[in-house]
Design a protein around this motif. Structure first.
Motif, short mmCIF file in Angstrom:
data_model
loop_
_atom_site.label_atom_id
_atom_site.label_comp_id
_atom_site.label_asym_id
_atom_site.label_seq_id
_atom_site.Cartn_x
_atom_site.Cartn_y
_atom_site.Cartn_z
N ASP A 190 -22.44 12.38 4.97
CA ASP A 190 -21.27 11.65 6.26
C ASP A 190 -21.93 13.19 7.10
O ASP A 190 -21.21 12.89 8.02
N TYR A 191 -21.45 14.41 7.25
CA TYR A 191 -22.05 15.18 7.80
C TYR A 191 -22.87 15.04 8.02
O TYR A 191 -23.03 15.73 9.51
N THR B 159 -24.81 12.13 8.80
CA THR B 159 -23.86 11.13 9.52
C THR B 159 -23.50 11.38 10.80
O THR B 159 -23.81 11.63 12.29
N GLN B 160 -22.79 12.07 11.14
CA GLN B 160 -21.89 12.87 11.62
C GLN B 160 -22.33 13.66 12.93
O GLN B 160 -22.31 13.98 14.08
N HIS B 161 -22.99 14.87 12.12
CA HIS B 161 -24.17 15.85 13.32
C HIS B 161 -25.20 14.54 14.08
O HIS B 161 -25.45 15.05 15.33
#
Length: 185
Positions: A109-110, A112-114
């Motif tokens: 998730d991190y 993907t957000q990055h």
């Protein structure tokens, strides 16, 4: 009188011989009775010793049977404890796998957000960061976590088996010492 003695000498000799034979027969009868009494006494002593030996053998056998039963119970308890420890190690492994999966989802998730933020900056005309180091970091973290989980499970099961082996040895050693002490008594 000498003539009377000579004529009756065979009678006196026969009487003396009869008395001698009677005395010898009496002595042999007494010896036989004494030998029979001694044999009866020896037989009684032998029967008593046999009964005592049989009781002692039975007592020793029961003592050993009790020791064996106690050892068998200890081994069964040891096996149950080892199985419980192995089950706990497997449960710990399942918890570790679940935690690893959560961590990997959070990392994904991190990332993907990055990437989304990097794409937004790139569309805004700003410089684009290279995502390769993050991918490498994520892959290294995943592999290290997998290997650490494997090693932890191996260590937990080896410890449980080692403790079970140690308890089995101690139980056998205790049984052998108890058997030696029982034998000395």
């Amino acid at each position: 009188m000498l003539a009377t003695l000579r004529t009756n000498a065979w009678k006196y000799t026969a009487i003396a011989l009869g008395l001698g034979l009677g005395f010898a027969l009496l002595m042999q009868t007494l010896r036989l009775a004494e030998a029979q009494m001694e044999a009866a006494q020896t037989e009684t002593t032998l029967q008593t010793e046999r009964a005592t030996a049989a009781r002692m053998a039975f007592t020793t056998s029961e003592r050993y049977r009790t020791l064996e039963g106690k050892h068998r119970d200890e081994i069964a308890q040891n096996d149950n404890d080892a199985q419980a420890a192995l089950t706990a190690a497997d449960a710990g492994r399942a918890r570790a796998v679940a935690a690893r999966n959560r961590l990997q989802r959070d990392l994904a998730d991190y990332l993907t957000q990055h990437r989304a933020a990097a794409q937004a900056r790139a569309t805004a005309g700003q410089c684009t960061p290279d995502p390769a180091p993050f991918d490498l970091l994520a892959d290294l973290q995943r592999r290290a976590d997998d290997r650490a989980g494997e090693l932890a499970h191996i260590a937990d099961t080896a410890r449980a088996r080692g403790l079970a082996c140690e308890r089995a040895y101690e139980s056998a050693h205790t049984m052998i010492e108890a058997a030696r002490n029982a034998q000395a008594q």
